[in-house]
Scaffold this motif. Sequence first.
Motif, PDB file in Angstrom:
ATOM      1  N   ALA A 164       6.888   2.316   8.421  1.00 61.36           N
ATOM      2  CA  ALA A 164       6.121   3.552   8.628  1.00 61.36           C
ATOM      3  C   ALA A 164       4.790   3.474   7.872  1.00 61.36           C
ATOM      4  N   LEU A 165       4.862   2.985   6.638  1.00 59.56           N
ATOM      5  CA  LEU A 165       3.652   2.904   5.820  1.00 59.56           C
ATOM      6  C   LEU A 165       2.623   1.926   6.371  1.00 59.56           C
ATOM      7  N   ASN A 166       3.128   0.808   6.894  1.00 61.50           N
ATOM      8  CA  ASN A 166       2.204  -0.170   7.462  1.00 61.50           C
ATOM      9  C   ASN A 166       1.438   0.418   8.633  1.00 61.50           C
ATOM     10  N   VAL A 167       2.114   1.237   9.427  1.00 60.60           N
ATOM     11  CA  VAL A 167       1.444   1.922  10.532  1.00 60.60           C
ATOM     12  C   VAL A 167       0.322   2.812   9.980  1.00 60.60           C
ATOM     13  N   GLY A 168       0.648   3.565   8.960  1.00 57.15           N
ATOM     14  CA  GLY A 168      -0.335   4.466   8.354  1.00 57.15           C
ATOM     15  C   GLY A 168      -1.492   3.724   7.715  1.00 57.15           C
ATOM     16  N   HIS A 169      -1.150   2.651   7.036  1.00 63.35           N
ATOM     17  CA  HIS A 169      -2.148   1.848   6.339  1.00 63.35           C
ATOM     18  C   HIS A 169      -3.119   1.246   7.363  1.00 63.35           C
ATOM     19  N   GLU A 170      -2.530   0.799   8.459  1.00 62.62           N
ATOM     20  CA  GLU A 170      -3.306   0.228   9.557  1.00 62.62           C
ATOM     21  C   GLU A 170      -4.236   1.294  10.149  1.00 62.62           C
ATOM     22  N   ALA A 171      -3.683   2.476  10.377  1.00 62.26           N
ATOM     23  CA  ALA A 171      -4.466   3.585  10.947  1.00 62.26           C
ATOM     24  C   ALA A 171      -5.671   3.875  10.058  1.00 62.26           C
ATOM     25  N   ARG A 172      -5.456   3.764   8.758  1.00 61.16           N
ATOM     26  CA  ARG A 172      -6.511   4.043   7.796  1.00 61.16           C
ATOM     27  C   ARG A 172      -7.640   3.020   7.912  1.00 61.16           C
ATOM     28  N   SER A 173      -7.279   1.743   7.964  1.00 61.66           N
ATOM     29  CA  SER A 173      -8.355   0.750   8.005  1.00 61.66           C
ATOM     30  C   SER A 173      -8.981   0.618   9.392  1.00 61.66           C
ATOM     31  N   THR A 174      -8.192   0.849  10.464  1.00 62.77           N
ATOM     32  CA  THR A 174      -8.765   0.780  11.807  1.00 62.77           C
ATOM     33  C   THR A 174      -9.805   1.873  11.976  1.00 62.77           C
ATOM     34  N   ALA A 175      -9.457   3.050  11.516  1.00 62.88           N
ATOM     35  CA  ALA A 175     -10.394   4.165  11.617  1.00 62.88           C
ATOM     36  C   ALA A 175     -11.668   3.822  10.858  1.00 62.88           C
ATOM     37  N   ALA A 176     -11.484   3.140   9.732  1.00 70.35           N
ATOM     38  CA  ALA A 176     -12.635   2.807   8.902  1.00 70.35           C
ATOM     39  C   ALA A 176     -13.611   1.888   9.637  1.00 70.35           C
ATOM     40  N   THR A 177     -13.087   0.884  10.312  1.00 62.88           N
ATOM     41  CA  THR A 177     -14.000  -0.043  10.972  1.00 62.88           C
ATOM     42  C   THR A 177     -14.541   0.543  12.271  1.00 62.88           C
ATOM     43  N   GLY A 178     -13.729   1.332  12.961  1.00 64.53           N
ATOM     44  CA  GLY A 178     -14.112   1.829  14.274  1.00 64.53           C
ATOM     45  C   GLY A 178     -15.133   2.945  14.284  1.00 64.53           C
ATOM     46  N   ALA A 179     -15.042   3.855  13.360  1.00 64.30           N
ATOM     47  CA  ALA A 179     -15.818   5.083  13.528  1.00 64.30           C
ATOM     48  C   ALA A 179     -16.698   5.438  12.339  1.00 64.30           C
ATOM     49  N   ASN A 180     -17.254   4.410  11.727  1.00 63.41           N
ATOM     50  CA  ASN A 180     -18.161   4.680  10.633  1.00 63.41           C
ATOM     51  C   ASN A 180     -17.515   5.488   9.508  1.00 63.41           C
ATOM     52  N   LEU A 181     -16.214   5.284   9.347  1.00 65.91           N
ATOM     53  CA  LEU A 181     -15.528   5.936   8.237  1.00 65.91           C
ATOM     54  C   LEU A 181     -15.288   4.855   7.197  1.00 65.91           C
ATOM     55  N   ASP A 182     -15.121   5.264   5.992  1.00 67.40           N
ATOM     56  CA  ASP A 182     -14.986   4.290   4.930  1.00 67.40           C
ATOM     57  C   ASP A 182     -13.800   4.706   4.065  1.00 67.40           C
ATOM     58  N   SER A 183     -12.769   3.835   4.018  1.00 67.76           N
ATOM     59  CA  SER A 183     -11.553   4.252   3.308  1.00 67.76           C
ATOM     60  C   SER A 183     -11.797   4.432   1.810  1.00 67.76           C
ATOM     61  N   SER A 184     -12.906   3.892   1.302  1.00 73.48           N
ATOM     62  CA  SER A 184     -13.173   4.123  -0.120  1.00 73.48           C
ATOM     63  C   SER A 184     -13.613   5.572  -0.368  1.00 73.48           C
ATOM     64  N   ARG A 185     -13.866   6.313   0.723  1.00 75.55           N
ATOM     65  CA  ARG A 185     -14.260   7.721   0.586  1.00 75.55           C
ATOM     66  C   ARG A 185     -13.125   8.684   0.855  1.00 75.55           C
ATOM     67  N   SER A 186     -11.918   8.152   0.966  1.00 76.08           N
ATOM     68  CA  SER A 186     -10.810   9.070   1.236  1.00 76.08           C
ATOM     69  C   SER A 186      -9.695   8.898   0.222  1.00 76.08           C
ATOM     70  N   HIS A 187      -8.932   9.967   0.055  1.00 72.65           N
ATOM     71  CA  HIS A 187      -7.731   9.897  -0.771  1.00 72.65           C
ATOM     72  C   HIS A 187      -6.554   9.689   0.185  1.00 72.65           C
ATOM     73  N   ALA A 188      -5.673   8.736  -0.115  1.00 63.18           N
ATOM     74  CA  ALA A 188      -4.476   8.561   0.714  1.00 63.18           C
ATOM     75  C   ALA A 188      -3.281   9.088  -0.074  1.00 63.18           C
ATOM     76  N   VAL A 189      -2.526   9.989   0.535  1.00 66.74           N
ATOM     77  CA  VAL A 189      -1.401  10.613  -0.161  1.00 66.74           C
ATOM     78  C   VAL A 189      -0.089  10.267   0.533  1.00 66.74           C
ATOM     79  N   LEU A 190       0.776   9.581  -0.179  1.00 68.99           N
ATOM     80  CA  LEU A 190       2.107   9.281   0.340  1.00 68.99           C
ATOM     81  C   LEU A 190       3.091  10.201  -0.379  1.00 68.99           C
ATOM     82  N   GLN A 191       3.887  10.929   0.393  1.00 65.36           N
ATOM     83  CA  GLN A 191       4.896  11.762  -0.254  1.00 65.36           C
ATOM     84  C   GLN A 191       6.287  11.353   0.215  1.00 65.36           C
ATOM     85  N   VAL A 192       7.183  11.250  -0.744  1.00 73.49           N
ATOM     86  CA  VAL A 192       8.569  10.910  -0.443  1.00 73.49           C
ATOM     87  C   VAL A 192       9.410  12.098  -0.887  1.00 73.49           C
ATOM     88  N   GLY A 193      10.005  12.770   0.090  1.00 72.82           N
ATOM     89  CA  GLY A 193      10.827  13.942  -0.223  1.00 72.82           C
ATOM     90  C   GLY A 193      12.296  13.564  -0.139  1.00 72.82           C
TER      91      GLY A 193
END
Length: 340
Positions: A185-214
Motif C-alpha cells: 500500500a505504501l509503495n503505491v502511495g510513495h509512487e503517487a507522490r513522486s509521479t505527481a512531482a515529475t508530471g505536474a510541476n509539483l515538488d515532493s520537497s514542498r509537501s508533508h507526507a503523513v502515514l497513519q497506522v490505526g
Amino acid sequence: MDQKVCVRKRPLFKKESEKGDVDVIRDDNNQSLTVLEPKTKVDLTKFTEEHNFFFDEVLSDNTANKEVYKRCGSPLVRYVFEKQGKASCFAYGQTGSGKTHTMMGNPEQPGLYFLAADEIFTLKKEKGYSDLTVWVSFFEIYGGKLYDLLNDRRKLVARADAKQVVNIVGLQETEVKSVAHLMDALNVGHEARSTAATGANLDSSRSHAVLQVGMYSKRSLHDLFKNLTQIQFKRMNKSVGKLSFIDLAGSERASDVNDNDRQTRIEGAEINKSLLALKECIRALDQGSKHVPFRGSTLTSVLKDSFIGNCRTVMIANVSPGTSACEHTMNTLRYANRVK
Ligand code: ADP
Ligand code: MG
C-alpha cells in the motif's frame, strides 16, 4: 505530553567531497554534537566557531535504520500498545538530509514505516491480540491542501466535528494484514507522490507526507455485526491506538517566501507557517499550556487528535554533514533545540 528530540547525521557522499565539501559535524557521543563552522567561504578547511548541541539522541552517520528504529521508533510503538495511546514521529530537515531515507528507506535498509509495522505485527502475535485490526492511511499536505496518496492523490477536505476533532472527509483507510501488505500500500502511495512531482510541476520537497497506522479491537462486536462492510465494521470498533509518521517538507523551503515566483512564495509561506505551528504546538504541550495553536496550520490541525490525551512525540532532525549545507544544518539544529 512526553516528547523526545533526536538528531540524525547522514554520511558525506563521495560526490560531495569531490566538490570540496568537508564534514563539519562531529558527533561527540550519543547525546551531543558539535558543528565546526567554516571561517571563510573560500577556505573550507579552516574552522573557527564551534557550536555545541545536546539532544535526547544523537545518531551518527554510521547508524543504520534498524538502530534508529530501536532508539527512536520502537519506544513509540510499545507506548501505543501499552497505553493504548497515540504517538507521532516527525522527520525534519533540509531536502537531501535523509528524511525519506529514515522513514521509507530502501529494500536493503527498510525505514521506520517497515520496522514499526514489523513490530506491530510481532507484538500482535506475541501478546495474543488476535482481534486487533490494523488500518493505514497515507496522505500529503501540499500548499495547505490535502491529497490522498492511497487514492490517486484525490483532493480531500478536513472538517472539525462538534468536539473540535478534525476529520479528513473521505480519506481512504485500508486494512492491512501483514507487513508486506502494508508496504504494498505504501509503495503505491510513495509512487503517487513522486509521479505527481515529475508530471505536474509539483515538488515532493514542498509537501508533508503523513502515514497513519490505526489499531482497532473487534471485541465481541465481530459476531454481532457480521453483515457490515469492512468500513462500517471498523467504525464500530474501539480504537486501541494510533501511530503517525510525518515526512516533513524540506525545511529550507520555508525561506522560499522571498522567491521571485509567486506560486513558490505562497508554498514557501505555507511551509514556514506549518513548521512554526508544529514547533509552537509541541512546546505548548510540553509546557502544559492551555492554549495550543493547533489551528495555526493544516498540518497541526489534522494532527490535533494525536496530540491530546495519552500521547508521545519523537522529532528526528536530519542533517547533511557538508560545509555547503552548514547554514541549513545550523537552522535545523536551532529549530530542534527549540522543540526540546
Ligand atoms: P530527504 O528526504 O530529506 O530529501 P533523502 O532521504 O531522499 O532526503 O536522502 C537523500 C539521499 O541521501 C538519498 O539518496 C538517500 O538514499 C541518501 N541517504 C540519506 N540518509 C542516508 C544514510 N543515513 N545513509 C546512506 N544514505 C543516505
Ligand atoms: Mg524526501
